[in-house]
Write a protein that holds these residues in place. Structure first.
Motif, PDB file in Angstrom:
ATOM      1  N   PHE A  26       0.775  -1.174  -0.034  1.00 61.96           N
ATOM      2  CA  PHE A  26       0.058  -0.034  -0.093  1.00 61.96           C
ATOM      3  C   PHE A  26       0.757   1.213  -0.117  1.00 61.96           C
ATOM      4  O   PHE A  26       2.243   1.166   0.206  1.00 61.96           O
ATOM      5  N   ALA A  27       0.075   2.272  -0.334  1.00 57.28           N
ATOM      6  CA  ALA A  27       1.036   3.616  -0.172  1.00 57.28           C
ATOM      7  C   ALA A  27       1.912   3.814   1.042  1.00 57.28           C
ATOM      8  O   ALA A  27       3.147   4.465   0.501  1.00 57.28           O
ATOM      9  N   SER A  28       1.301   3.503   2.167  1.00 61.67           N
ATOM     10  CA  SER A  28       2.287   3.728   3.229  1.00 61.67           C
ATOM     11  C   SER A  28       1.615   2.759   4.323  1.00 61.67           C
ATOM     12  O   SER A  28       0.429   2.423   4.325  1.00 61.67           O
ATOM     13  N   HIS A  29       2.707   2.617   5.372  1.00 55.81           N
ATOM     14  CA  HIS A  29       2.179   1.503   6.441  1.00 55.81           C
ATOM     15  C   HIS A  29       2.695   2.233   7.768  1.00 55.81           C
ATOM     16  O   HIS A  29       4.169   2.174   7.759  1.00 55.81           O
ATOM     17  N   GLU A  30       2.101   2.627   8.684  1.00 53.73           N
ATOM     18  CA  GLU A  30       2.620   2.852  10.025  1.00 53.73           C
ATOM     19  C   GLU A  30       2.033   1.987  11.192  1.00 53.73           C
ATOM     20  O   GLU A  30       0.925   1.542  10.790  1.00 53.73           O
ATOM     21  N   ALA A  31       2.818   1.798  12.047  1.00 52.26           N
ATOM     22  CA  ALA A  31       2.437   0.778  13.043  1.00 52.26           C
ATOM     23  C   ALA A  31       2.881   1.323  14.193  1.00 52.26           C
ATOM     24  O   ALA A  31       4.042   1.962  14.512  1.00 52.26           O
ATOM     25  N   VAL A  32       1.730   1.264  15.040  1.00 56.25           N
ATOM     26  CA  VAL A  32       2.136   1.971  16.721  1.00 56.25           C
ATOM     27  C   VAL A  32       2.355   0.667  17.575  1.00 56.25           C
ATOM     28  O   VAL A  32       1.912  -0.595  17.227  1.00 56.25           O
ATOM     29  N   THR A  33       3.153   0.619  18.415  1.00 57.45           N
ATOM     30  CA  THR A  33       3.535  -0.333  19.429  1.00 57.45           C
ATOM     31  C   THR A  33       2.794  -0.444  20.444  1.00 57.45           C
ATOM     32  O   THR A  33       3.325   0.271  21.682  1.00 57.45           O
ATOM     33  N   HIS A  34       1.647  -1.194  20.704  1.00 56.26           N
ATOM     34  CA  HIS A  34       0.784  -1.071  21.811  1.00 56.26           C
ATOM     35  C   HIS A  34       1.468  -1.605  23.143  1.00 56.26           C
ATOM     36  O   HIS A  34       1.361  -1.276  24.225  1.00 56.26           O
ATOM     37  N   GLY A  35       2.492  -2.547  22.633  1.00 54.23           N
ATOM     38  CA  GLY A  35       3.136  -3.393  23.770  1.00 54.23           C
ATOM     39  C   GLY A  35       4.059  -2.583  24.504  1.00 54.23           C
ATOM     40  O   GLY A  35       4.455  -2.841  25.602  1.00 54.23           O
ATOM     41  N   GLN A  36       4.357  -1.479  23.957  1.00 55.17           N
ATOM     42  CA  GLN A  36       5.547  -0.561  24.838  1.00 55.17           C
ATOM     43  C   GLN A  36       4.532   0.718  24.885  1.00 55.17           C
ATOM     44  O   GLN A  36       4.977   1.986  25.161  1.00 55.17           O
ATOM     45  N   GLU A  37       3.253   0.786  24.938  1.00 51.72           N
ATOM     46  CA  GLU A  37       2.268   1.766  25.420  1.00 51.72           C
ATOM     47  C   GLU A  37       2.496   2.936  24.405  1.00 51.72           C
ATOM     48  O   GLU A  37       2.025   4.094  24.848  1.00 51.72           O
ATOM     49  N   GLU A  38       2.676   2.582  23.196  1.00 44.88           N
ATOM     50  CA  GLU A  38       2.456   3.818  22.165  1.00 44.88           C
ATOM     51  C   GLU A  38       1.276   3.506  21.440  1.00 44.88           C
ATOM     52  O   GLU A  38       1.088   2.377  20.981  1.00 44.88           O
ATOM     53  N   TYR A  39       0.447   4.433  21.440  1.00 44.66           N
ATOM     54  CA  TYR A  39      -0.914   4.458  21.205  1.00 44.66           C
ATOM     55  C   TYR A  39      -1.193   5.246  19.873  1.00 44.66           C
ATOM     56  O   TYR A  39      -2.067   5.232  19.193  1.00 44.66           O
ATOM     57  N   VAL A  40      -0.484   6.389  19.886  1.00 40.25           N
ATOM     58  CA  VAL A  40      -0.481   7.339  18.897  1.00 40.25           C
ATOM     59  C   VAL A  40       1.024   7.952  18.386  1.00 40.25           C
ATOM     60  O   VAL A  40       1.668   8.087  19.545  1.00 40.25           O
ATOM     61  N   ARG A  41       1.473   8.116  17.400  1.00 39.49           N
ATOM     62  CA  ARG A  41       2.455   8.721  16.872  1.00 39.49           C
ATOM     63  C   ARG A  41       2.451   9.448  15.596  1.00 39.49           C
ATOM     64  O   ARG A  41       2.046   8.947  14.547  1.00 39.49           O
ATOM     65  N   GLY A  42       2.402  10.899  15.942  1.00 39.22           N
ATOM     66  CA  GLY A  42       1.757  11.581  14.737  1.00 39.22           C
ATOM     67  C   GLY A  42       0.355  11.520  14.283  1.00 39.22           C
ATOM     68  O   GLY A  42      -0.347  11.248  15.139  1.00 39.22           O
TER      69      GLY A  42
END
Length: 114
Positions: A26-42
Motif C-alpha cells: 500500500f501507499a504507506s504503512h505506519e504501526a504503533v507499538t501497543h506493547g510499549q504503550e505507544e498508541y499514537v505517533r503523529g
C-alpha cells in the motif's frame, strides 16, 4: 485487505507481525507499538478501526447475535453507514438512510440449497 482496500491507502496498524508484509503493498504503512504503550505517533494510530469494530461487536452481541456468512457484506455496509453517520442526529441519519433506498425494492430470497 488486498480485496477490499485501495492500494493508494495509508495503512495504520498495531505492531502485529502479519501486517508488515501486506503493508508494503500500500501507499504507506505506519504501526504503533501497543506493547510499549505507544498508541499514537503523529497521524499513526489504530483508534479508528478499534472504534469501528467496537460498534460492530456491540451490534452483533446486542442486536443480531448471529449473522450468516453470505450476508456479512450487507451487515458491514450497514455498520459502515452507522459509523460514517455517528455524529449526526437520529432524524438526519434516517433521512440519509432513506436516500439510499430510493428506486430500489428489497427482495430477500432464501439461499439455494447445496
Amino acid at each position: 485487505m488486498r480485496l477490499h482496500v485501495a492500494r493508494d491507502s495509508a495503512i495504520m496498524t498495531d505492531e502485529a507481525g502479519q501486517y508488515r508484509p501486506i503493508g508494503r503493498e500500500f501507499a504507506s504503512h505506519e504501526a504503533v507499538t501497543h506493547g510499549q504503550e505507544e498508541y499514537v505517533r503523529g497521524d499513526a494510530h489504530s483508534n479508528t478501526v478499534e472504534g469501528y469494530f467496537s460498534l460492530f461487536k456491540r451490534g452483533l452481541n446486542g442486536t443480531f447475535h448471529h449473522i450468516g456468512a453470505q450476508y456479512i457484506d450487507q451487515y458491514l455496509a450497514e455498520f459502515d453507514f452507522r459509523y460514517s453517520h455517528r455524529d449526526i442526529s437520529d432524524g438526519r441519519r434516517t433521512v440519509e438512510g432513506l436516500k439510499k433506498v430510493r428506486g430500489k425494492r428489497l427482495m430477500l430470497r432464501a439461499p439455494a440449497s447445496a
